[in-house]
Design an enzyme around this catalytic site. Structure first.
Site, PDB file in Angstrom:
ATOM      1  N   TYR A 181       1.032  -1.372   0.217  1.00 54.89           N
ATOM      2  CA  TYR A 181       0.236  -0.117   0.028  1.00 54.89           C
ATOM      3  C   TYR A 181       1.137   1.559   0.234  1.00 54.89           C
ATOM      4  O   TYR A 181      -0.134   2.319  -0.729  1.00 54.89           O
ATOM      5  CB  TYR A 181      -1.169  -0.258   1.232  1.00 54.89           C
ATOM      6  CG  TYR A 181      -2.057  -1.348   0.430  1.00 54.89           C
ATOM      7  CD1 TYR A 181      -3.462  -1.028   0.056  1.00 54.89           C
ATOM      8  CD2 TYR A 181      -2.300  -2.287   1.297  1.00 54.89           C
ATOM      9  CE1 TYR A 181      -4.166  -1.911  -0.660  1.00 54.89           C
ATOM     10  CE2 TYR A 181      -2.980  -3.066   0.752  1.00 54.89           C
ATOM     11  CZ  TYR A 181      -3.947  -3.362   0.278  1.00 54.89           C
ATOM     12  OH  TYR A 181      -5.041  -3.913  -0.535  1.00 54.89           O
ATOM     13  N   ARG A 195       1.486   2.221  -3.334  1.00 55.11           N
ATOM     14  CA  ARG A 195       0.054   2.515  -4.238  1.00 55.11           C
ATOM     15  C   ARG A 195       0.037   3.838  -3.648  1.00 55.11           C
ATOM     16  O   ARG A 195      -0.762   5.004  -4.829  1.00 55.11           O
ATOM     17  CB  ARG A 195      -1.336   1.595  -4.068  1.00 55.11           C
ATOM     18  CG  ARG A 195      -1.444   0.384  -3.920  1.00 55.11           C
ATOM     19  CD  ARG A 195      -1.403  -0.304  -4.966  1.00 55.11           C
ATOM     20  NE  ARG A 195      -0.761  -0.802  -6.196  1.00 55.11           N
ATOM     21  CZ  ARG A 195       0.295  -1.188  -6.096  1.00 55.11           C
ATOM     22  NH1 ARG A 195       0.987  -1.984  -5.052  1.00 55.11           N
ATOM     23  NH2 ARG A 195       1.120  -1.033  -6.750  1.00 55.11           N
ATOM     24  N   ASN A 221     -13.223   2.522  -4.908  1.00 58.35           N
ATOM     25  CA  ASN A 221     -11.551   2.672  -5.325  1.00 58.35           C
ATOM     26  C   ASN A 221     -10.921   3.766  -4.000  1.00 58.35           C
ATOM     27  O   ASN A 221     -11.074   4.182  -3.479  1.00 58.35           O
ATOM     28  CB  ASN A 221     -11.250   4.572  -6.483  1.00 58.35           C
ATOM     29  CG  ASN A 221     -11.285   3.748  -8.450  1.00 58.35           C
ATOM     30  OD1 ASN A 221     -11.937   2.354  -7.450  1.00 58.35           O
ATOM     31  ND2 ASN A 221     -12.347   4.726  -8.872  1.00 58.35           N
ATOM     32  N   HIS A 281     -14.265   1.676   0.358  1.00 56.25           N
ATOM     33  CA  HIS A 281     -13.009   0.609   0.948  1.00 56.25           C
ATOM     34  C   HIS A 281     -12.046   1.482   1.075  1.00 56.25           C
ATOM     35  O   HIS A 281     -11.323   0.658   1.123  1.00 56.25           O
ATOM     36  CB  HIS A 281     -12.704  -0.063  -0.424  1.00 56.25           C
ATOM     37  CG  HIS A 281     -13.601  -1.034  -1.650  1.00 56.25           C
ATOM     38  ND1 HIS A 281     -13.550  -1.684  -2.247  1.00 56.25           N
ATOM     39  CD2 HIS A 281     -14.710  -2.165  -0.877  1.00 56.25           C
ATOM     40  CE1 HIS A 281     -14.293  -2.518  -2.868  1.00 56.25           C
ATOM     41  NE2 HIS A 281     -15.362  -2.772  -1.435  1.00 56.25           N
ATOM     42  N   CYS A 305      -1.308   6.197  16.614  1.00 58.94           N
ATOM     43  CA  CYS A 305      -2.467   6.473  16.607  1.00 58.94           C
ATOM     44  C   CYS A 305      -1.953   7.382  17.631  1.00 58.94           C
ATOM     45  O   CYS A 305      -1.964   7.876  18.675  1.00 58.94           O
ATOM     46  CB  CYS A 305      -3.583   5.702  17.575  1.00 58.94           C
ATOM     47  SG  CYS A 305      -4.874   6.033  17.166  1.00 58.94           S
ATOM     48  N   ALA A 328     -14.031   5.144 -20.496  1.00 57.03           N
ATOM     49  CA  ALA A 328     -14.545   6.081 -19.137  1.00 57.03           C
ATOM     50  C   ALA A 328     -14.513   7.317 -19.310  1.00 57.03           C
ATOM     51  O   ALA A 328     -15.015   8.433 -19.560  1.00 57.03           O
ATOM     52  CB  ALA A 328     -14.316   5.787 -17.941  1.00 57.03           C
TER      53      ALA A 328
HETATM   54  P1  OAD Z   1     -11.651  -4.331 -11.368  1.00 60.08           P
HETATM   55  O1  OAD Z   1      -9.900  -4.592 -11.231  1.00 60.08           O
HETATM   56  O2  OAD Z   1     -12.168  -5.571 -11.117  1.00 60.08           O
HETATM   57  O3  OAD Z   1     -12.632  -4.362 -12.480  1.00 60.08           O
HETATM   58  C1  OAD Z   1     -11.916  -2.894 -13.153  1.00 60.08           C
HETATM   59  C2  OAD Z   1     -13.059  -2.888 -14.175  1.00 60.08           C
HETATM   60  O4  OAD Z   1     -13.103  -1.478 -15.339  1.00 60.08           O
HETATM   61  C3  OAD Z   1     -13.140  -4.243 -15.811  1.00 60.08           C
HETATM   62  O5  OAD Z   1     -14.354  -4.654 -15.903  1.00 60.08           O
HETATM   63  C4  OAD Z   1     -12.404  -3.683 -16.591  1.00 60.08           C
HETATM   64  O6  OAD Z   1     -13.296  -4.120 -18.016  1.00 60.08           O
HETATM   65  C5  OAD Z   1     -13.100  -2.159 -17.257  1.00 60.08           C
HETATM   66  N1  OAD Z   1     -12.230  -1.257 -17.658  1.00 60.08           N
HETATM   67  C6  OAD Z   1     -11.029  -1.178 -17.144  1.00 60.08           C
HETATM   68  N2  OAD Z   1     -10.131   0.314 -18.192  1.00 60.08           N
HETATM   69  C7  OAD Z   1     -11.384   0.303 -18.040  1.00 60.08           C
HETATM   70  C8  OAD Z   1     -11.278   2.217 -18.460  1.00 60.08           C
HETATM   71  N3  OAD Z   1     -10.114   2.850 -19.784  1.00 60.08           N
HETATM   72  N4  OAD Z   1     -12.571   2.543 -19.459  1.00 60.08           N
HETATM   73  C9  OAD Z   1     -13.571   2.196 -18.532  1.00 60.08           C
HETATM   74  N5  OAD Z   1     -13.479   0.496 -17.897  1.00 60.08           N
HETATM   75  C10 OAD Z   1     -12.211   0.273 -17.767  1.00 60.08           C
HETATM   76  O7  OAD Z   1     -12.259  -3.546 -10.377  1.00 60.08           O
HETATM   77  P2  OAD Z   1     -13.162  -2.895  -9.323  1.00 60.08           P
HETATM   78  O8  OAD Z   1     -14.347  -3.586  -9.776  1.00 60.08           O
HETATM   79  O9  OAD Z   1     -12.920  -1.814  -8.830  1.00 60.08           O
HETATM   80  O10 OAD Z   1     -10.973  -4.257  -3.485  1.00 60.08           O
HETATM   81  O11 OAD Z   1     -12.513  -3.806  -7.901  1.00 60.08           O
HETATM   82  C11 OAD Z   1     -13.500  -4.002  -6.956  1.00 60.08           C
HETATM   83  C12 OAD Z   1     -13.087  -4.424  -5.818  1.00 60.08           C
HETATM   84  O12 OAD Z   1     -11.773  -5.636  -6.135  1.00 60.08           O
HETATM   85  C13 OAD Z   1     -11.414  -3.425  -5.966  1.00 60.08           C
HETATM   86  O13 OAD Z   1     -12.325  -2.098  -4.899  1.00 60.08           O
HETATM   87  C14 OAD Z   1     -10.772  -3.891  -4.524  1.00 60.08           C
HETATM   88  C15 OAD Z   1     -10.324  -4.975  -5.143  1.00 60.08           C
HETATM   89  O14 OAD Z   1      -9.790  -6.243  -4.851  1.00 60.08           O
HETATM   90  C16 OAD Z   1     -10.470  -4.061  -2.210  1.00 60.08           C
HETATM   91  O15 OAD Z   1      -9.183  -4.096  -2.970  1.00 60.08           O
HETATM   92  C17 OAD Z   1     -11.172  -4.458  -1.329  1.00 60.08           C
END
Ligand code: OAD
Length: 238
Positions: A52, A55, A88, A105, A133, A215
């Site tokens: 992290y 990141r 995010n 998250h 803390c 996007a």
């Molecule tokens: P994912 O990596 O699972 O999905 C990202 C999505 O964005 C996919 O469906 C891609 O097709 C799409 N994508 C990629 N590039 C793009 C672009 N330029 N424009 C539009 N769409 C695009 O990410 P999340 O769905 O955010 O949680 O993942 C959900 C959670 O899983 C995250 O918050 C994180 C992860 O594990 C934790 O860490 C708790």
């Protein structure tokens, strides 16, 4: 018009932040079980902090893109009551100007006391830093990111916004992670639902409408449409 938006990693992809589940995503190079669970933190906090910290440092090198900015513009428009719920942990929505924002998250620029659960703004590394803390004084700060198996933050607020929407829009998320992936089902009871994503998400069939593409192209175009619609509904001279 009450609009609730759920965003995922795809909205920040064109700013240069890797997604999780795409071919070059973060979970291709790191095991969730090593860096994103309470057990990972208990077994090897240095490894979790390093992940992290990288990141968090990367945030200094990226900027909000046209999709983040379009949502901030939408929030300012008369007649629009907008809530953005983001999965995010980056800060690009707030840097673009979105104010009514719910980081379910967690946030990279925050640390969490694993004992008293106090949230503390945090900008530097956690690894090899004094991390007492500010409230309880113990050396127990961890990344303020919701690990798998933990309850996301502010869920009551998030679900209330979803339930009360006229329109629910999911942007740049794979729909792989619950409870956020279930918001579309909750919204469907009373709202129109729209997906804006590069490709169909796991729950794509649940949406009334889906549009596929980047996007930075889809979101500003959709915001222009909604602003035109909302403007037409305003009383004269509003
Ligand atoms: P994912 O990596 O699972 O999905 C990202 C999505 O964005 C996919 O469906 C891609 O097709 C799409 N994508 C990629 N590039 C793009 C672009 N330029 N424009 C539009 N769409 C695009 O990410 P999340 O769905 O955010 O949680 O993942 C959900 C959670 O899983 C995250 O918050 C994180 C992860 O594990 C934790 O860490 C708790």
């Amino acid at each position: 018009m009450r609009i609730t938006i759920l965003t995922g990693a795809g909205i920040s992809a064109e700013s240069g932040i890797p997604t999780f589940r795409d071919a070059d995503g973060l979970w291709a190079g790191h095991r969730i079980d090593d860096v994103c669970t309470p057990i990972a933190w208990w077994k090897n906090p240095d490894k979790v902090n390093r992940f992290y910290d990288e990141r968090r440092a990367h945030l200094d090198t990226v900027e909000p893109n046209a999709a983040h900015r379009a949502l901030a513009r939408l929030e300012q428009h008369p007649g629009i009551d907008l809530t953005v719920i983001t999965q995010n942990v980056d800060d690009l929505h707030e840097r673009a100007g979105t104010r009514n924002l719910n980081h379910i998250h967690g946030e990279l620029r925050s640390a969490l006391c694993s004992k008293c659960r106090t949230h503390t703004p945090w900008d530097g590394p956690l690894l090899n830093s004094p991390k007492n803390c500010g409230r309880c004084g113990r050396d127990t700060l961890r990344p303020d990111v919701v690990f798998f198996g933990e309850r996301p933050y502010r869920m009551t607020e998030a679900e209330t916004a979803v339930i009360n929407s006229d329109l629910f829009v999911s942007i740049g998320t794979s729909g792989a992670v619950y409870p956020a992936a279930g918001f579309v089902t909750i919204a469907s009871g009373g709202a129109m639902t729209l997906e804006l994503n590069l490709q169909p998400s796991e729950g794509s069939d649940s949406f009334d409408e889906s549009r596929f593409g980047k996007a930075t192209e889809l979101v500003p175009a959709w915001v222009d449409e909604i602003i035109a619609e909302a403007s037409a509904m305003l009383p004269p001279h509003a």
